[in-house]
Design an enzyme around this catalytic site. Structure first.
Site, PDB file in Angstrom:
ATOM      1  N   HIS A  60     -32.294  28.555 -40.233  1.00  0.00           N
ATOM      2  CA  HIS A  60     -31.056  29.313 -40.085  1.00  0.00           C
ATOM      3  C   HIS A  60     -31.115  30.742 -40.625  1.00  0.00           C
ATOM      4  O   HIS A  60     -30.302  31.582 -40.226  1.00  0.00           O
ATOM      5  CB  HIS A  60     -29.918  28.569 -40.798  1.00  0.00           C
ATOM      6  CG  HIS A  60     -28.574  28.812 -40.192  1.00  0.00           C
ATOM      7  ND1 HIS A  60     -28.198  30.001 -39.618  1.00  0.00           N
ATOM      8  CD2 HIS A  60     -27.493  28.004 -40.064  1.00  0.00           C
ATOM      9  CE1 HIS A  60     -26.963  29.925 -39.169  1.00  0.00           C
ATOM     10  NE2 HIS A  60     -26.516  28.725 -39.413  1.00  0.00           N
TER      11      HIS A  60
ATOM     12  N   TYR B 244     -13.297  26.108 -42.205  1.00  0.00           N
ATOM     13  CA  TYR B 244     -14.235  27.176 -41.865  1.00  0.00           C
ATOM     14  C   TYR B 244     -14.545  27.106 -40.368  1.00  0.00           C
ATOM     15  O   TYR B 244     -14.953  26.058 -39.858  1.00  0.00           O
ATOM     16  CB  TYR B 244     -15.521  26.990 -42.673  1.00  0.00           C
ATOM     17  CG  TYR B 244     -16.606  28.029 -42.470  1.00  0.00           C
ATOM     18  CD1 TYR B 244     -16.923  28.917 -43.485  1.00  0.00           C
ATOM     19  CD2 TYR B 244     -17.343  28.095 -41.293  1.00  0.00           C
ATOM     20  CE1 TYR B 244     -17.933  29.863 -43.335  1.00  0.00           C
ATOM     21  CE2 TYR B 244     -18.353  29.033 -41.128  1.00  0.00           C
ATOM     22  CZ  TYR B 244     -18.651  29.905 -42.148  1.00  0.00           C
ATOM     23  OH  TYR B 244     -19.643  30.836 -41.987  1.00  0.00           O
TER      24      TYR B 244
ATOM     25  N   THR C 121     -22.205  36.790 -38.875  1.00  0.00           N
ATOM     26  CA  THR C 121     -21.024  35.938 -38.724  1.00  0.00           C
ATOM     27  C   THR C 121     -19.924  36.349 -39.688  1.00  0.00           C
ATOM     28  O   THR C 121     -20.151  37.077 -40.649  1.00  0.00           O
ATOM     29  CB  THR C 121     -21.368  34.455 -38.981  1.00  0.00           C
ATOM     30  OG1 THR C 121     -21.852  34.313 -40.330  1.00  0.00           O
ATOM     31  CG2 THR C 121     -22.401  33.955 -37.995  1.00  0.00           C
TER      32      THR C 121
END
Length: 782
Positions: free
Chosen positions: A461, A577, A590
């Site tokens: 990630h 979230y 993001t």
């Protein structure tokens, strides 16, 4: 070994008669072709760099400007107004000075066009206008964007014109934060938090903000580098489950059941994508305006290397091979021959050689990958102590510098058997963590090829977010099935070059002490994997087509359903979230959308407290109308929150950066400390389908992917990933932990199904009832 001899270009032996030199013409030819391929790539990068560097102009426009200036010179006119042309009397010098002036003028025009385009791309009011009601200002803006955008952009053409992410005002961020936590706190708790926020805003906040604005002026993006370092690379817990995410194959179709054949087409499709990426032939992803493509740069030839304090992301310009794992052995598979990529049939043949190889793994080799699945500090120490020299270093370098990692899995996965729902859950868990040692979790991504021909992907990630990997995965799936295809026997098409060298087996010398460290890392990873509770399902009662007919945003609809389901599951609201991208800005990643709002809570309380559902009596009419009004208000609020997050006016990234500055300055903020310690009990993310044109979902609805998912963020919470497929299908991936008695992925999945139906029943009372199968599955989960 044969492959070892083929890797040597020449050999020499010292004899009494002198030196006996033996040249390998095949090896020298390979070296020459490999160098030729490398230089071709360098020239392509140079050409693309020039084209991107002068965009939105084109290199040919320079010639136009030169000719125009020369024409005016011969007409006895001086466009430089005496700066360059007038003092020159010699004709040759006049031409040189004209070219010089033209070049300076050309660069000035490029700079002006870029600045204009940058200002135009900073305009975001178009996002907040009602659909179908475009203002005159926005119409003029659209026309100007088209004028200044140029033609036929390359992948990175817009990078220099994208605006920097703005730093919101502290008072605005604090105001939005307090608004987001109001429905989640008691009056006393909210008053205490408001007092901390006010104190922070009036004192320390302004000091921290000054440093942040200074960084925003200097850096391309004031968030992204700190986000990558402190959220991902400095994490010392396992990245398996906690950070990595996965993507699934087609839900209903397996193009071929032959493992090596499916791998052949898949790996070749990855090479095709990388070729397009290197040549910048991929179209820039855009909404109304282009999105940042910076994350694509580290897609291939990239790995995360462990460190005791922080990891690092390493990227190499090129790699002509992939690393393959099968039954505890590691192989190096070259993907090029004579400077050309191997055909799908040749890759299939090479992988079949690996599948047929009967050799056992060397001691400690089989479960070596567990080091990448456990805690980061033990892996960093083991890498430094056991893999920094000799054969271990060479083999580890081979894995880390590979284009990507491939696992040939002996298991069968997918939607199959008498219980397809349970098989999907097993499929998801396999892609998320596997056996905890048969994936290399540090690689930018690992491709998994199962024994029955199913495939999947596990991605690290830190280097990029899911939409970037999803774009790659969509291309691979579509290219495999619709472009490359298979013959009647299920094998890849094409011929095989019999002279291809065999895949090279990697060698290891793993000591007993290192094997003990591998066992300890495996134990940590296995405990983490066993605790994951996963449920995947496709919701086909209706999709975004029906939701849009009700004049509701599909994403807002799903978010409200997730919160309604959580409220029914836990009897409370929670901090929610939702990931939103900020790629409208240069190097954006993001932002958080805090989906749980005053409006969403008011709607859910009205729906649950009012017992709306019978829809029969006249006395319920006003209650239904009020609940519908609250639903639409909650939807509009969610859309506004999402748009603010996309346009740089979010809450959490700003507060995160202020917190980082406070740590650098060595000052404590009770407000920031408390904000950043709040747990996200419901973490959600939508992965949109970005290349609809690749899939004919009308004529071939079976070629639909189930999307992907990720592990739970909180020990007592849920992780929910969802994908809206076409007009009539939504896929959900739900994760939580078995160790928490209050969470159950199947139960929460049942609540989501019911919430989706109940909300549609409220919006459209005459909608058909779900099928008996759907009803029984929901009852079973609940």
């Amino acid at each position: 070994m044969a492959e070892a001899h083929q890797a040597v270009a020449f050999q020499f032996t010292v004899t009494p008669e002198g030196i006996d030199l033996q040249l390998s013409h095949q090896a020298l030819t390979e070296i020459y072709l490999s160098g030729l391929r490398s230089w071709k790539k360098k020239l392509i990068r140079l050409k693309n760099g020039v084209i991107t560097g002068v965009y939105p102009a084109s290199p040919s426009s320079w010639l136009f400007v030169v000719i125009a200036i020369l024409a005016t010179m011969y007409m006895r006119s001086d466009p430089s107004m005496g700066l360059i042309l007038a003092p020159v009397t010699n004709r040759c010098q006049t031409v040189v000075s004209a070219v010089l002036f033209s070049t300076l003028l050309w660069f000035s025009l490029i700079f002006t066009m870029r600045m204009c385009l940058k200002q135009l791309l900073s305009y975001h009011r178009w996002m907040f206008e009602q659909r179908g009601k475009m203002s005159n200002t926005t119409k003029v803006w659209v026309a100007l964007v088209r004028i200044f955008s140029g033609r036929q952009p390359l992948l990175y053409s817009y990078q220099g014109s994208l605006p920097n992410q703005p730093v919101p005002a502290v008072k605005d961020t604090v105001k939005r934060y307090l608004e987001s936590v109001r429905p989640l706190t008691t009056p006393d708790e909210f008053e205490r938090m408001a007092s901390l926020a006010t104190q922070f805003e009036s004192s320390l906040g302004n000091r921290l903000q000054w440093y942040l604005k200074l960084k925003a002026l200097w850096a391309s993006n004031y968030v992204s580098d700190w986000w990558e370092e402190y959220i991902y690379l400095r994490g010392r817990s396992p990245i398996m489950v906690n950070s990595n995410y996965y993507g699934m194959d087609f839900l209903y179709v397996t193009p071929t059941p032959i493992q090596a054949a499916r791998a052949g087409n898949t790996l070749h499709a990855f090479l095709m994508y990388r070729r397009k990426l290197n040549r910048e032939e991929l179209k820039p992803v855009s909404t109304v305006i282009p999105l940042c493509a910076a994350q694509c740069e580290r897609m291939f030839n990239t790995t995360r290397t462990p460190g005791e304090e922080t990891d690092t992301v390493q990227h190499w310009q090129d790699s002509d091979y992939v690393a393959v794992y099968h039954r505890g052995r590691y192989f190096r598979l070259r993907m090029y021959s004579s400077s050309r990529p191997l055909s799908p049939r040749e890759i299939e043949s090479q992988l079949q050689r690996i599948l047929d190889d009967p050799s056992p793994p060397s001691p400690g080799e089989e479960k070596l990958g567990a080091l990448t699945a456990g805690d980061r500090i033990p892996w960093a120490k083991a890498r430094k102590e056991y893999f920094s020299l000799g054969v271990n270093k060479r083999s580890l370098d081979c894995i880390e510098k590979a284009a990507f990692f491939v696992t040939l899995d002996d298991d069968k996965q997918g939607m199959m058997g008498e219980d397809p729902a349970a098989s999907l859950d097993r499929y998801a868990k396999s892609l998320l963590h596997g056996k905890c040692y048969d994936r290399w979790f540090d690689k930018s991504f690992s491709v998994v090829i199962y024994k029955n021909g199913k495939i999947g992907l596990n991605a690290e990630h830190s280097w990029a977010d899911a939409p970037v990997v999803a774009h790659l995965w969509e291309y691979v799936l579509a290219t495999d099935s619709f472009q490359l295809g298979y013959n009647e026997e299920g094998h890849c098409k094409g011929e095989v070059d019999a002279s291809l060298p065999r895949p090279q087996r990697l060698s290891w010398d793993i000591t007993p002490e290192c094997q003990e460290q591998i066992s300890q890392s495996l134990a940590v990873a296995q405990a983490l994997a066993d605790d994951v509770d996963f449920h995947v399902f496709s919701f086909r009662d209706f999709g975004k087509g029906m939701i849009k007919k009700c004049r509701i945003s599909p994403d807002a609809y799903i978010q409200l359903a997730l919160q309604l389901a959580y409220y029914r599951d836990r009897g409370m609201f929670c901090l929610t979230y939702e990931a939103s991208m900020t790629r409208l800005f240069r190097e954006g990643r993001t932002e958080t959308v805090r989906s749980c709002s005053n409006e969403s809570c008011a709607f859910i309380k009205a729906l649950e407290g009012g017992e709306v559902g019978s829809m029969g009596s006249y006395s319920e009419y006003f209650l239904i109308k009020r609940t519908l009004l609250l639903l639409r208000q909650a939807s509009e609020k969610h859309q506004n929150l999402y748009k603010h997050a996309m346009t740089g006016a979010g809450i959490d990234r700003h507060l995160f950066c202020l917190y980082v500055v406070s740590k650098y300055l060595g000052v404590d903020s009770p407000f920031l400390k408390e904000v950043l310690s709040e747990p996200w009990h419901l973490s959600t993310s939508q992965t949109p389908v970005q290349q609809v044109e690749l899939f004919d979902m009308v004529n071939h609805p079976e070629y639909v992917s189930c999307g992907g998912g990720f592990g739970p963020v909180a020990d007592d919470g849920y992780g929910v990933s969802y994908t809206i497929m076409g007009e009539n299908m939504m896929n959900f991936h739900i994760s939580c932990k078995h160790s928490c008695s209050q969470t159950s992925s199947h139960k929460y999945g049942g609540q989501i199904r019911q919430a989706l139906r109940d909300m549609l029943q409220l919006l459209c009372p005459d909608q058909r009832e779900p099928s008996r199968t759907d009803q029984s599955q929901t009852k079973k989960d609940l």
